[in-house]
Scaffold this motif. Structure first.
Motif, PDB file in Angstrom:
ATOM      1  N   ILE A  64      -8.281  97.956  46.032  1.00 19.85           N
ATOM      2  CA  ILE A  64      -8.275  98.130  44.574  1.00 19.85           C
ATOM      3  C   ILE A  64      -6.876  98.484  44.091  1.00 19.85           C
ATOM      4  CG2 ILE A  64      -9.060  99.627  42.685  1.00 19.85           C
ATOM      5  CD1 ILE A  64     -11.790  99.747  44.144  1.00 19.85           C
ATOM      6  N   ALA A  65      -6.223  99.406  44.786  1.00 17.21           N
ATOM      7  CA  ALA A  65      -4.877  99.831  44.384  1.00 17.21           C
ATOM      8  C   ALA A  65      -3.850  98.714  44.571  1.00 17.21           C
ATOM      9  CB  ALA A  65      -4.466 101.069  45.170  1.00 17.21           C
ATOM     10  N   ALA A  66      -3.913  98.011  45.707  1.00 12.81           N
ATOM     11  CA  ALA A  66      -2.955  96.930  45.958  1.00 12.81           C
ATOM     12  C   ALA A  66      -3.131  95.801  44.943  1.00 12.81           C
ATOM     13  CB  ALA A  66      -3.115  96.398  47.383  1.00 12.81           C
ATOM     14  N   ALA A  67      -4.372  95.491  44.605  1.00 10.09           N
ATOM     15  CA  ALA A  67      -4.615  94.468  43.575  1.00 10.09           C
ATOM     16  C   ALA A  67      -4.142  94.973  42.214  1.00 10.09           C
ATOM     17  CB  ALA A  67      -6.093  94.102  43.530  1.00 10.09           C
ATOM     18  N   GLY A  68      -4.330  96.259  41.965  1.00 13.12           N
ATOM     19  CA  GLY A  68      -3.866  96.847  40.702  1.00 13.12           C
ATOM     20  C   GLY A  68      -2.366  96.731  40.528  1.00 13.12           C
ATOM     21  N   LEU A  69      -1.651  96.731  41.625  1.00 12.18           N
ATOM     22  CA  LEU A  69      -0.200  96.543  41.586  1.00 12.18           C
ATOM     23  C   LEU A  69       0.127  95.166  40.994  1.00 12.18           C
ATOM     24  CD1 LEU A  69       2.475  97.873  42.556  1.00 12.18           C
ATOM     25  CD2 LEU A  69       2.115  96.716  44.735  1.00 12.18           C
ATOM     26  N   TRP A  70      -0.614  94.153  41.372  1.00 10.19           N
ATOM     27  CA  TRP A  70      -0.409  92.799  40.853  1.00 10.19           C
ATOM     28  C   TRP A  70      -0.921  92.657  39.422  1.00 10.19           C
ATOM     29  CZ3 TRP A  70       1.323  88.146  43.305  1.00 10.19           C
ATOM     30  CH2 TRP A  70       1.768  88.315  44.611  1.00 10.19           C
ATOM     31  N   VAL A  71      -2.015  93.352  39.103  1.00 12.91           N
ATOM     32  CA  VAL A  71      -2.649  93.221  37.789  1.00 12.91           C
ATOM     33  C   VAL A  71      -1.870  93.971  36.714  1.00 12.91           C
ATOM     34  CG1 VAL A  71      -4.740  93.769  36.469  1.00 12.91           C
ATOM     35  CG2 VAL A  71      -4.926  92.767  38.755  1.00 12.91           C
ATOM     36  N   GLY A  72      -1.449  95.189  36.995  1.00 11.27           N
ATOM     37  CA  GLY A  72      -0.741  95.988  36.001  1.00 11.27           C
ATOM     38  C   GLY A  72      -1.690  96.612  34.994  1.00 11.27           C
ATOM     39  N   PHE A  73      -1.122  97.248  33.976  1.00 14.41           N
ATOM     40  CA  PHE A  73      -1.939  97.980  33.003  1.00 14.41           C
ATOM     41  C   PHE A  73      -2.686  97.090  32.011  1.00 14.41           C
ATOM     42  CE2 PHE A  73       0.723 101.828  33.859  1.00 14.41           C
ATOM     43  CZ  PHE A  73      -0.331 102.637  34.245  1.00 14.41           C
ATOM     44  N   ALA A  74      -2.028  96.073  31.489  1.00 21.73           N
ATOM     45  CA  ALA A  74      -2.610  95.296  30.380  1.00 21.73           C
ATOM     46  C   ALA A  74      -4.020  94.783  30.690  1.00 21.73           C
ATOM     47  CB  ALA A  74      -1.672  94.170  29.971  1.00 21.73           C
ATOM     48  N   PRO A  75      -4.230  94.057  31.780  1.00 23.52           N
ATOM     49  CA  PRO A  75      -5.592  93.562  32.053  1.00 23.52           C
ATOM     50  C   PRO A  75      -6.396  94.459  33.006  1.00 23.52           C
ATOM     51  CG  PRO A  75      -4.020  92.298  33.310  1.00 23.52           C
ATOM     52  CD  PRO A  75      -3.235  93.331  32.545  1.00 23.52           C
ATOM     53  N   MET A  76      -5.960  95.719  33.201  1.00 25.85           N
ATOM     54  CA  MET A  76      -6.650  96.584  34.155  1.00 25.85           C
ATOM     55  C   MET A  76      -8.103  96.840  33.762  1.00 25.85           C
ATOM     56  SD  MET A  76      -5.889 100.356  35.707  1.00 25.85           S
ATOM     57  CE  MET A  76      -4.232  99.976  36.166  1.00 25.85           C
ATOM     58  N   THR A  77      -8.353  97.010  32.467  1.00 24.03           N
ATOM     59  CA  THR A  77      -9.727  97.230  32.018  1.00 24.03           C
ATOM     60  C   THR A  77     -10.596  96.035  32.379  1.00 24.03           C
ATOM     61  OG1 THR A  77      -8.927  98.600  30.209  1.00 24.03           O
ATOM     62  CG2 THR A  77     -11.171  97.780  30.030  1.00 24.03           C
ATOM     63  N   MET A  78     -10.065  94.838  32.174  1.00 24.54           N
ATOM     64  CA  MET A  78     -10.803  93.623  32.531  1.00 24.54           C
ATOM     65  C   MET A  78     -11.053  93.577  34.036  1.00 24.54           C
ATOM     66  SD  MET A  78      -9.669  89.604  32.326  1.00 24.54           S
ATOM     67  CE  MET A  78      -9.159  89.722  30.642  1.00 24.54           C
ATOM     68  N   TYR A  79     -10.038  93.897  34.814  1.00 23.93           N
ATOM     69  CA  TYR A  79     -10.153  93.915  36.273  1.00 23.93           C
ATOM     70  C   TYR A  79     -11.259  94.871  36.724  1.00 23.93           C
ATOM     71  CZ  TYR A  79      -8.604  95.567  40.959  1.00 23.93           C
ATOM     72  OH  TYR A  79      -8.530  95.973  42.262  1.00 23.93           O
ATOM     73  N   LEU A  80     -11.235  96.085  36.217  1.00 24.12           N
ATOM     74  CA  LEU A  80     -12.237  97.078  36.621  1.00 24.12           C
ATOM     75  C   LEU A  80     -13.622  96.731  36.091  1.00 24.12           C
ATOM     76  CD1 LEU A  80     -10.075 100.301  36.221  1.00 24.12           C
ATOM     77  CD2 LEU A  80     -10.598  99.040  38.335  1.00 24.12           C
ATOM     78  N   PHE A  81     -13.680  96.186  34.882  1.00 24.35           N
ATOM     79  CA  PHE A  81     -14.970  95.788  34.310  1.00 24.35           C
ATOM     80  C   PHE A  81     -15.618  94.694  35.158  1.00 24.35           C
ATOM     81  CE2 PHE A  81     -17.346  92.755  31.665  1.00 24.35           C
ATOM     82  CZ  PHE A  81     -18.379  93.581  31.220  1.00 24.35           C
ATOM     83  N   TYR A  82     -14.868  93.640  35.450  1.00 25.42           N
ATOM     84  CA  TYR A  82     -15.426  92.546  36.239  1.00 25.42           C
ATOM     85  C   TYR A  82     -15.729  92.974  37.673  1.00 25.42           C
ATOM     86  CZ  TYR A  82     -15.221  89.045  32.634  1.00 25.42           C
ATOM     87  OH  TYR A  82     -15.451  88.332  31.484  1.00 25.42           O
TER      88      TYR A  82
END
Length: 175
Positions: A91-109
């Motif tokens: 989750i953290a390593a993917a979050g590095l690629w995703v960043g803040f802007a789409p993080m809500t979408m990432y966590l929601f999906y």
């Protein structure tokens, strides 16, 4: 190296993210483990792709912060035995690629896919007779109440849906 060569290299390296996420999901299904090397490849890949894509220092810092915050939260969930260690690192390593802007979408999906995955495993456990099909060991393991749920599948799904909305992806595709 010419600018065109750097853009092609960034474009090629952009495939590191989806391939690593797919490998993590597959590994989690088959072994109920997400190897550390997958998270390390994601981190190293980001550190190479970000400058090649032209990510600003501020945006680079935002991505690092996003990954760091997710790591801290997921480490707490791991310590509370709510989340597996491989899941937390992924989750953290993917979050590095995703960043803040789409993080809500990432966590929601990730949560939506996780719920669907849990329901699928429950239906599988309760309505598909274990002896009716010649199943491999990993599929039989999913029958056990203590077999767990390979949440890496949901993490990968959420990350792959969010990834095209990231600044990093947009920069590489525009380059």
């Amino acid at each position: 190296m010419a600018v065109e060569d750097l853009a092609l290299l960034a474009y090629t390296l952009l495939f590191v993210f989806p391939l690593a996420m797919i490998l993590a999901a597959m590994s989690d299904v088959v072994t109920m483990k997400i190897p550390n090397w997958i998270s390390l490849v994601l981190i190293a890949g980001f550190l190479v792709v970000a400058p090649l894509a032209g990510l600003s220092w501020q945006e680079f810092g935002n991505h690092l912060a996003a990954g760091g915050i997710l790591l801290a939260v997921c480490f707490a969930l791991f310590a509370a035995r709510i989340l597996g260690g491989g899941d937390a690192k992924l989750i953290a390593a993917a979050g590095l690629w995703v960043g803040f802007a789409p993080m809500t979408m990432y966590l929601f999906y990730t949560a939506v896919f996780g719920g669907a995955l849990a329901l699928t495993v429950l239906v599988y456990r309760n309505f598909v007779p274990a002896t009716s099909l010649p199943l491999p060991g990993w599929a039989l393991r999913l029958y056990g109440k203590d077999g767990g749920i390979p949440y890496g599948v949901a993490i990968a799904g959420g990350a792959l849906v969010a990834f095209p909305k990231t600044v990093l992806y947009s920069l590489v595709m525009a380059g």
